[in-house]
Design a protein around this motif. Structure first.
Motif, PDB file in Angstrom:
ATOM      1  N   THR A  87       0.693  -1.152  -0.006  1.00 31.87           N
ATOM      2  CA  THR A  87       0.001  -0.136  -0.128  1.00 31.87           C
ATOM      3  C   THR A  87       0.801   1.142   0.014  1.00 31.87           C
ATOM      4  O   THR A  87       1.735   1.540   0.651  1.00 31.87           O
ATOM      5  CB  THR A  87      -0.926   0.042   1.252  1.00 31.87           C
ATOM      6  OG1 THR A  87       0.022  -0.049   2.427  1.00 31.87           O
ATOM      7  CG2 THR A  87      -1.811  -1.149   1.256  1.00 31.87           C
ATOM      8  N   TYR A  88       0.352   2.241  -0.738  1.00 35.96           N
ATOM      9  CA  TYR A  88       1.002   3.542  -0.718  1.00 35.96           C
ATOM     10  C   TYR A  88       0.219   4.614  -0.674  1.00 35.96           C
ATOM     11  O   TYR A  88      -1.015   4.392  -1.060  1.00 35.96           O
ATOM     12  CB  TYR A  88       1.964   3.529  -2.123  1.00 35.96           C
ATOM     13  CG  TYR A  88       2.773   2.441  -2.540  1.00 35.96           C
ATOM     14  CD1 TYR A  88       3.920   2.541  -2.062  1.00 35.96           C
ATOM     15  CD2 TYR A  88       2.157   1.416  -3.321  1.00 35.96           C
ATOM     16  CE1 TYR A  88       4.650   1.451  -2.269  1.00 35.96           C
ATOM     17  CE2 TYR A  88       3.261   0.541  -3.614  1.00 35.96           C
ATOM     18  CZ  TYR A  88       4.479   0.294  -3.124  1.00 35.96           C
ATOM     19  OH  TYR A  88       5.344  -0.617  -3.450  1.00 35.96           O
ATOM     20  N   GLN A  89       0.597   5.792   0.012  1.00 33.34           N
ATOM     21  CA  GLN A  89      -0.256   6.922   0.258  1.00 33.34           C
ATOM     22  C   GLN A  89       0.731   8.223  -0.062  1.00 33.34           C
ATOM     23  O   GLN A  89       1.725   8.271   0.546  1.00 33.34           O
ATOM     24  CB  GLN A  89      -0.968   6.791   1.495  1.00 33.34           C
ATOM     25  CG  GLN A  89      -1.847   8.211   1.590  1.00 33.34           C
ATOM     26  CD  GLN A  89      -2.607   7.998   2.926  1.00 33.34           C
ATOM     27  OE1 GLN A  89      -2.640   7.009   3.649  1.00 33.34           O
ATOM     28  NE2 GLN A  89      -3.450   9.000   3.118  1.00 33.34           N
ATOM     29  N   TYR A 110      -3.373  10.540  -3.160  1.00 27.28           N
ATOM     30  CA  TYR A 110      -3.303   9.365  -3.689  1.00 27.28           C
ATOM     31  C   TYR A 110      -3.126   7.940  -2.879  1.00 27.28           C
ATOM     32  O   TYR A 110      -2.425   8.249  -1.733  1.00 27.28           O
ATOM     33  CB  TYR A 110      -2.108   9.444  -4.622  1.00 27.28           C
ATOM     34  CG  TYR A 110      -1.617   8.187  -5.396  1.00 27.28           C
ATOM     35  CD1 TYR A 110      -2.115   7.985  -6.702  1.00 27.28           C
ATOM     36  CD2 TYR A 110      -0.862   7.462  -4.889  1.00 27.28           C
ATOM     37  CE1 TYR A 110      -1.938   6.658  -7.337  1.00 27.28           C
ATOM     38  CE2 TYR A 110      -0.494   6.068  -5.444  1.00 27.28           C
ATOM     39  CZ  TYR A 110      -0.915   5.871  -6.723  1.00 27.28           C
ATOM     40  OH  TYR A 110      -0.584   4.651  -7.264  1.00 27.28           O
ATOM     41  N   ARG A 112      -2.899   3.561  -2.777  1.00 26.67           N
ATOM     42  CA  ARG A 112      -2.922   2.697  -3.690  1.00 26.67           C
ATOM     43  C   ARG A 112      -2.946   1.407  -2.717  1.00 26.67           C
ATOM     44  O   ARG A 112      -2.106   1.167  -2.031  1.00 26.67           O
ATOM     45  CB  ARG A 112      -1.570   2.493  -4.639  1.00 26.67           C
ATOM     46  CG  ARG A 112      -1.709   1.358  -5.706  1.00 26.67           C
ATOM     47  CD  ARG A 112      -0.378   1.400  -6.380  1.00 26.67           C
ATOM     48  NE  ARG A 112      -0.472   0.280  -7.277  1.00 26.67           N
ATOM     49  CZ  ARG A 112       0.095  -0.999  -7.046  1.00 26.67           C
ATOM     50  NH1 ARG A 112       0.722  -1.334  -6.098  1.00 26.67           N
ATOM     51  NH2 ARG A 112      -0.018  -1.911  -8.092  1.00 26.67           N
ATOM     52  N   ASP A 113      -3.954   0.427  -2.857  1.00 27.36           N
ATOM     53  CA  ASP A 113      -4.020  -0.701  -2.215  1.00 27.36           C
ATOM     54  C   ASP A 113      -4.722  -1.612  -3.145  1.00 27.36           C
ATOM     55  O   ASP A 113      -5.807  -1.901  -3.111  1.00 27.36           O
ATOM     56  CB  ASP A 113      -4.692  -0.321  -0.856  1.00 27.36           C
ATOM     57  CG  ASP A 113      -4.872  -1.701  -0.135  1.00 27.36           C
ATOM     58  OD1 ASP A 113      -4.226  -2.899  -0.676  1.00 27.36           O
ATOM     59  OD2 ASP A 113      -5.501  -1.886   1.154  1.00 27.36           O
ATOM     60  N   PRO A 114      -4.060  -2.416  -4.182  1.00 26.53           N
ATOM     61  CA  PRO A 114      -4.739  -3.785  -4.860  1.00 26.53           C
ATOM     62  C   PRO A 114      -5.434  -4.683  -4.184  1.00 26.53           C
ATOM     63  O   PRO A 114      -6.229  -5.178  -4.925  1.00 26.53           O
ATOM     64  CB  PRO A 114      -3.254  -4.127  -5.660  1.00 26.53           C
ATOM     65  CG  PRO A 114      -2.352  -3.222  -5.650  1.00 26.53           C
ATOM     66  CD  PRO A 114      -2.523  -2.402  -4.148  1.00 26.53           C
ATOM     67  N   TYR A 118      -8.917  -1.867  -6.275  1.00 24.94           N
ATOM     68  CA  TYR A 118      -8.632  -0.720  -6.981  1.00 24.94           C
ATOM     69  C   TYR A 118      -7.216  -0.572  -7.098  1.00 24.94           C
ATOM     70  O   TYR A 118      -6.501  -0.863  -5.928  1.00 24.94           O
ATOM     71  CB  TYR A 118      -9.215   0.383  -6.280  1.00 24.94           C
ATOM     72  CG  TYR A 118     -10.809   0.596  -6.196  1.00 24.94           C
ATOM     73  CD1 TYR A 118     -11.655   0.811  -7.312  1.00 24.94           C
ATOM     74  CD2 TYR A 118     -11.577   0.011  -5.000  1.00 24.94           C
ATOM     75  CE1 TYR A 118     -12.821   0.801  -7.228  1.00 24.94           C
ATOM     76  CE2 TYR A 118     -13.034   0.012  -5.203  1.00 24.94           C
ATOM     77  CZ  TYR A 118     -13.655   0.585  -6.099  1.00 24.94           C
ATOM     78  OH  TYR A 118     -15.095   0.596  -6.270  1.00 24.94           O
ATOM     79  N   ASN A 119      -6.764  -0.199  -8.112  1.00 26.48           N
ATOM     80  CA  ASN A 119      -5.316   0.006  -8.502  1.00 26.48           C
ATOM     81  C   ASN A 119      -4.843   1.351  -7.596  1.00 26.48           C
ATOM     82  O   ASN A 119      -3.820   1.105  -6.722  1.00 26.48           O
ATOM     83  CB  ASN A 119      -4.952   0.151  -9.757  1.00 26.48           C
ATOM     84  CG  ASN A 119      -3.637   0.132 -10.162  1.00 26.48           C
ATOM     85  OD1 ASN A 119      -2.597  -0.244  -9.527  1.00 26.48           O
ATOM     86  ND2 ASN A 119      -3.352   0.916 -11.273  1.00 26.48           N
ATOM     87  N   TYR A 120      -5.839   2.262  -7.911  1.00 22.79           N
ATOM     88  CA  TYR A 120      -5.525   3.417  -6.847  1.00 22.79           C
ATOM     89  C   TYR A 120      -6.630   4.415  -6.906  1.00 22.79           C
ATOM     90  O   TYR A 120      -7.690   4.256  -7.611  1.00 22.79           O
ATOM     91  CB  TYR A 120      -4.165   4.297  -7.715  1.00 22.79           C
ATOM     92  CG  TYR A 120      -4.501   4.926  -9.163  1.00 22.79           C
ATOM     93  CD1 TYR A 120      -5.304   6.240  -9.285  1.00 22.79           C
ATOM     94  CD2 TYR A 120      -3.974   4.056  -9.785  1.00 22.79           C
ATOM     95  CE1 TYR A 120      -5.427   6.291 -10.570  1.00 22.79           C
ATOM     96  CE2 TYR A 120      -4.461   4.674 -11.152  1.00 22.79           C
ATOM     97  CZ  TYR A 120      -4.897   5.817 -11.488  1.00 22.79           C
ATOM     98  OH  TYR A 120      -5.290   6.066 -12.840  1.00 22.79           O
ATOM     99  N   THR A 121      -6.649   5.297  -5.912  1.00 22.40           N
ATOM    100  CA  THR A 121      -7.852   6.162  -5.851  1.00 22.40           C
ATOM    101  C   THR A 121      -6.981   7.761  -5.553  1.00 22.40           C
ATOM    102  O   THR A 121      -6.121   7.737  -4.824  1.00 22.40           O
ATOM    103  CB  THR A 121      -8.550   5.900  -4.404  1.00 22.40           C
ATOM    104  OG1 THR A 121      -9.156   4.700  -4.499  1.00 22.40           O
ATOM    105  CG2 THR A 121      -9.487   6.989  -4.070  1.00 22.40           C
ATOM    106  N   GLN A 151     -11.265   6.651  -8.938  1.00 26.33           N
ATOM    107  CA  GLN A 151     -10.614   5.303  -8.418  1.00 26.33           C
ATOM    108  C   GLN A 151     -10.497   4.349  -9.750  1.00 26.33           C
ATOM    109  O   GLN A 151     -11.515   4.163 -10.669  1.00 26.33           O
ATOM    110  CB  GLN A 151     -11.550   4.510  -7.676  1.00 26.33           C
ATOM    111  CG  GLN A 151     -11.714   5.177  -6.355  1.00 26.33           C
ATOM    112  CD  GLN A 151     -12.676   4.270  -5.478  1.00 26.33           C
ATOM    113  OE1 GLN A 151     -14.018   4.377  -5.691  1.00 26.33           O
ATOM    114  NE2 GLN A 151     -11.979   3.731  -4.396  1.00 26.33           N
TER     115      GLN A 151
END
Length: 248
Positions: A87-89, A110, A112-114, A118-121, A151
């Motif tokens: 996960t990235y934020q 931004y 990201r948690d596949p 969802y690939n990213y929000t 998303q």
């Protein structure tokens, strides 16, 4: 146990400052966090987390920057397969203060948690912020304003649902508080919600205690909520950490 280093930019000495976004005479401060876990035996797991939280004060402008990453891998020992989560934020917010209580804000985030499908929000918003309460040991801030959310679905979920993305106008709201329990011990709570075609919310609760000097210990719980998760996905994700903090 997750160990890391971070800091508290809103603390100055033993009290919470009324209008000092960055403590003292500095115009820049930051928090850094780095930690990991390792488990062996019948099950194996490993994780590493990094976080960088910075603040910049320039006249009536207050800017916040956030970068965060979490990598975890779990193997229950029953198969050769392992579960990997990444996960990235990233976030940025600018506040323009009219006075110590009132300000306008604009932000972009931004996430990201596949594992959510969802690939990213991506979320952007602008609006009005207000300090509802302030004392020597506590404050409460609220923010509200219009925004936009986008998303992007991962390939498998896009094939199943027949769409590649979802977007919506949202009402962005934030409730943030800090309370100094004792000298060097602080309770923090932040709740963020975006109301659009669905509700995406995030709650961050943390308590910190000074060990020595700028070194602190922190216990935190983060809860993410989606009231309309994709098929087969849960609506709530929870992250619990115990960290060591250091501010600069």
């Amino acid at each position: 146990m997750l160990l890391g280093v971070s800091g508290l930019g809103l603390l100055s000495g033993g009290a919470i400052a009324a209008d000092d976004f960055v403590p003292g005479d500095k115009i820049f401060s930051g928090d850094a966090e780095l930690g990991g876990t390792l488990t062996t035996g019948n099950s194996k797991s490993a994780s590493i987390k990094g976080r960088l939280d910075m603040k910049h004060e320039l006249g009536q402008w207050e800017n916040k920057y956030l970068l965060e990453a979490l990598y975890s891998e779990n193997d229950d020992g029953d198969s050769e397969d392992s579960t990997v989560t990444q996960t990235y934020q990233a976030g940025i917010q600018g506040n323009y203060r009219f006075d110590p209580r009132r300000y306008l804000f604009a932000n972009g985030n931004y996430f990201r948690d596949p594992s959510t499908g969802y690939n990213y929000t991506v979320t952007t918003a602008l609006g009005y912020g207000h300090r509802l309460h302030h004392s020597d040991n506590a404050f409460i801030d609220v923010e509200i304003g219009p925004g936009y959310q986008y998303q992007r679905l991962i390939g498998a979920e896009a094939a199943t649902s027949g769409v590649n993305s979802e977007d919506s106008l949202v009402l962005h709201s934030v409730l943030a508080m800090e309370y100094q329990i004792a000298e060097g011990s602080v309770l923090k709570q932040k709740f963020t919600a975006d109301y659009g075609d669905k509700i995406l919310a995030r709650s961050e609760s943390a308590i910190t205690a000074r060990i020595i000097g700028a070194l602190r210990m922190k216990f935190a719980v983060t809860v993410r909520y989606d009231d309309q998760p994709l098929a087969g996905k849960k609506s709530t994700d929870t992250e619990t950490t115990m960290t060591l903090l250091y501010g600069f």
